[in-house]
Scaffold this motif. Structure first.
Motif, PDB file in Angstrom:
ATOM      1  N   PHE A  21       0.954  -1.335  -0.093  1.00 35.17           N
ATOM      2  CA  PHE A  21       0.047  -0.019   0.052  1.00 35.17           C
ATOM      3  C   PHE A  21       0.716   1.300  -0.015  1.00 35.17           C
ATOM      4  N   ASN A  22       1.805   1.158   0.788  1.00 37.51           N
ATOM      5  CA  ASN A  22       2.868   2.489   0.895  1.00 37.51           C
ATOM      6  C   ASN A  22       3.521   2.749  -0.396  1.00 37.51           C
ATOM      7  N   ASP A  23       4.008   1.542  -0.965  1.00 39.15           N
ATOM      8  CA  ASP A  23       4.867   1.765  -2.159  1.00 39.15           C
ATOM      9  C   ASP A  23       3.985   2.068  -3.174  1.00 39.15           C
ATOM     10  N   ARG A  32     -15.202   7.006  -2.989  1.00 40.60           N
ATOM     11  CA  ARG A  32     -14.530   5.997  -2.000  1.00 40.60           C
ATOM     12  C   ARG A  32     -15.807   5.433  -1.294  1.00 40.60           C
ATOM     13  N   SER A  33     -16.915   6.229  -1.238  1.00 39.70           N
ATOM     14  CA  SER A  33     -17.780   5.714  -0.262  1.00 39.70           C
ATOM     15  C   SER A  33     -18.846   4.975  -1.026  1.00 39.70           C
ATOM     16  N   PHE A  34     -18.690   4.471  -2.338  1.00 39.70           N
ATOM     17  CA  PHE A  34     -19.304   3.593  -2.995  1.00 39.70           C
ATOM     18  C   PHE A  34     -19.204   2.027  -2.488  1.00 39.70           C
ATOM     19  N   SER A  35     -19.931   1.214  -2.898  1.00 42.00           N
ATOM     20  CA  SER A  35     -19.666  -0.198  -2.459  1.00 42.00           C
ATOM     21  C   SER A  35     -18.702  -0.697  -3.671  1.00 42.00           C
ATOM     22  N   TYR A  65      -9.173  -3.062   0.940  1.00 41.73           N
ATOM     23  CA  TYR A  65      -7.926  -2.665   1.965  1.00 41.73           C
ATOM     24  C   TYR A  65      -7.319  -1.308   1.518  1.00 41.73           C
ATOM     25  N   TYR A  66      -7.256  -1.125   0.371  1.00 37.26           N
ATOM     26  CA  TYR A  66      -6.815   0.208  -0.187  1.00 37.26           C
ATOM     27  C   TYR A  66      -7.759   1.282   0.139  1.00 37.26           C
ATOM     28  N   ILE A  67      -8.924   1.255  -0.046  1.00 36.38           N
ATOM     29  CA  ILE A  67      -9.805   2.065   0.401  1.00 36.38           C
ATOM     30  C   ILE A  67      -9.880   2.302   1.732  1.00 36.38           C
ATOM     31  N   ALA A  95      -9.037   3.770 -11.151  1.00 36.03           N
ATOM     32  CA  ALA A  95      -9.747   3.396  -9.876  1.00 36.03           C
ATOM     33  C   ALA A  95      -8.666   3.871  -8.597  1.00 36.03           C
ATOM     34  N   LEU A  96      -7.490   3.661  -8.660  1.00 36.48           N
ATOM     35  CA  LEU A  96      -6.615   4.075  -7.895  1.00 36.48           C
ATOM     36  C   LEU A  96      -6.482   5.452  -7.785  1.00 36.48           C
ATOM     37  N   MET A  97      -6.486   6.200  -8.636  1.00 29.43           N
ATOM     38  CA  MET A  97      -6.613   7.647  -8.554  1.00 29.43           C
ATOM     39  C   MET A  97      -7.828   8.283  -8.314  1.00 29.43           C
ATOM     40  N   ARG A  98      -8.991   7.818  -8.672  1.00 24.60           N
ATOM     41  CA  ARG A  98     -10.251   8.067  -8.074  1.00 24.60           C
ATOM     42  C   ARG A  98     -10.464   8.030  -6.883  1.00 24.60           C
TER      43      ARG A  98
END
Length: 535
Positions: free
Chosen positions: A382-384, A487-490, A520-522, A476-479
């Motif tokens: 995640f950090n990377d 981010r609040s979406f399912s 996990y990312y979210i 997806a990562l950027m948005r």
């Protein structure tokens, strides 16, 4: 006097007789079982009327009686019926508990038919919890052993085909769904089983919706709706909600937002508190928000989106509790097997038990070790990933996996034009469309599919599918990082938003590209944002 009135009168007389015998002190086990059966029939009548709460109340009254008489057959039957009532009311954990007790009784009485009925319901719970592999294993076993039961060419045969189709539908194996639907419709027509026909017509309507063949979808959904209108079918609420949702979805895809809204409000207006935990009802709220958004009525869009978020959070909580219950039951099953082994083998089993317990402890230590290791690895990944996003955000591209840096010399005018066309489509975010395909994209850049595939292989150094998936995951990562509302979406809604047909496909490609799950990312993006706000 109607049949219903006579039935109620008979029930009341039976209950009166029960209490007269009870207070006279001469109640027998046979009397208790007879009254229990009356309670079961009353519960069943409420079940058919979609009043699952009252249905369960009467089943519990029956259960209290037969548990005293130790009538294992009736005990198993009541738990099974309770499981069905809980399932249709959206209470997954309670359904799982009831089915588990019913299954124990069915195995005890060696009632294979009852096991089939229970497994049909159990599969639905597992499907809702996304435990598709386990559900598929049970369903496959049912199909193989169907001839050993009395269900062949009966209503229960149709119900089993329905259950199996649900699993293939969840796994996006649409050809298998159509295969079993064809068989199900054939058997249903031979039996004049309207409930079965409704279910399979809805499934075919769903399949053609997913295939974007909306006219065919309308045909089967309207066929199902006509049967519901013309015949007195029990438990109509769930098929009605499903029909409304996919009719509205088809209208939405065709840009007919007012028609979609009209149909969706039929669901939301009729929905009671007991209905709002059903996935099609929850998704109807989100689709309403999207419809109003397309009509630029943002106030209503925001209202329905907030309602959706509230409901999906409650649904997720129930889902987590049910999953925990599934894991607990798996552990309890292992413990019970050890206890049975003790009884059979006597003192000699102590050594075996010690070995099993030791093995379980080692397995547990290994699982904990793997979990801790995985969490650490996830954190590193995640950090990377976040560092790469921050470094490359200004460039508008994210390398979720290291790509080859070899330079490519372009000396063909046609190739240059095609690559320019691809860049233009990337800028237009064409890859987010669910119908984005090699053939469609080739048409957009004015070439053929074979030539475009070769250009992507050579100049993008990946095949077409990887190329599209990389673009979608990068987006997806950027948005997710920058858009709090998104981010609040399912996970399912995010998947649909970026062109995937299921949350399973999205999660699979996300993890393949990043090494971590989207959830996990979210969660960690949200944590990081919260910590910044606190500071």
């Amino acid at each position: 006097m109607t049949f219903s009135t006579l039935q109620n009168l008979a029930f009341r007389l039976s209950v009166t007789l029960f209490f007269l015998v009870l207070f006279s002190g001469r109640i027998s086990a046979q009397d208790k079982d007879s009254i229990a059966i009356q309670y079961i029939l009353k519960g069943k009548s409420f079940y058919k009327a979609d009043d699952y709460e009252k249905s369960i109340t009467y089943y519990n009254k029956a259960l209290a009686l037969v548990e005293k008489t130790k009538n294992d057959v009736l005990i198993g039957d009541i738990h099974t019926k309770k499981g069905h009532a809980y399932l249709l009311s959206g209470k997954n954990k309670e359904a799982l508990d009831a089915y588990d007790k019913g299954l124990s009784m069915a195995k005890k009485t060696k009632d294979l038919d009852q096991e089939f009925v229970i497994n049909s319901g159990l599969i639905q719970v597992l499907r809702r919890m996304n435990r598709l592999d386990k559900a598929h294993t049970i369903a496959s076993g049912m199909i193989k052993s169907l001839d050993q039961t009395s269900f062949k060419n009966t209503h229960n045969h149709v119900n089993i085909l329905t259950t199996v189709s649900d699993i293939y539908l969840a796994r996006e194996q649409y050809d298998s769904v159509l295969f079993f639907s064809k068989k199900g419709i054939e058997v249903s027509k031979n039996l004049d089983y309207k409930e079965g026909l409704v279910d399979f017509y809805i499934k075919k309507g769903m399949i053609f919706y997913y295939k974007k063949e909306y006219d065919k979808s309308f045909k089967y959904l309207f066929d199902a709706q006509d049967i519901l209108l013309e015949h007195d079918i029990t438990n109509q609420s769930f098929p009605k909600v499903n029909i409304n949702y996919f009719l509205a979805s088809s209208y939405y895809e065709k840009g007919l937002y007012d028609k979609a809204i009209e149909i969706l409000h039929k669901t939301t207006d009729a929905a009671e508190e007991k209905d709002v935990m059903k996935p099609p009802v929850i998704q109807s709220y989100l689709l309403l928000a999207n419809c109003y958004g397309e009509k630029k009525d943002f106030e209503k869009a925001l209202y329905w989106n907030n309602e959706y978020v509230r409901l999906i959070e409650n649904y997720q909580k129930d889902k987590d509790e049910t999953l925990n219950s599934i894991y607990e039951k798996d552990a309890q099953k292992l413990k019970s097997e050890i206890e049975n082994l003790k009884k059979e083998k006597g003192e000699n089993i102590k050594k075996i038990t010690f070995g099993i317990v030791t093995l379980l402890v080692l397995i547990l230590i290994f699982i904990v070790f793997k979990y801790v290791k995985k969490q650490k690895l996830n954190k590193i990944l995640f950090n990377d990933l976040l560092e790469k996003i921050n470094q490359l955000e200004s460039n508008g591209a994210i390398d979720v996996k290291k790509e080859s840096s070899k330079e490519i010399i372009i000396d063909d005018d046609k190739v240059v034009e095609v690559l320019k066309g691809l860049t233009r489509l990337e800028d237009q975010e064409y890859f987010l469309k669910s119908d984005c395909s090699l053939r469609a994209m080739a048409k957009k850049v004015k070439t053929n599919a074979t030539y475009l595939s070769k250009i992507i292989n050579i100049h993008k150094e990946k095949n077409f599918n990887d190329y599209i998936n990389d673009l979608r995951i990068e987006y997806a990562l950027m948005r997710i990082k920058n858009d709090k509302k998104f981010r609040s979406f399912s996970i399912k809604s995010i998947a649909t938003e970026i062109g995937y047909k299921s949350d399973y496909s999205f999660a699979k490609h996300f993890k393949a590209k990043t090494g971590i799950n989207p959830s996990y990312y979210i969660k960690n993006i949200q944590k990081q944002e919260t910590s910044f706000e606190t500071v």
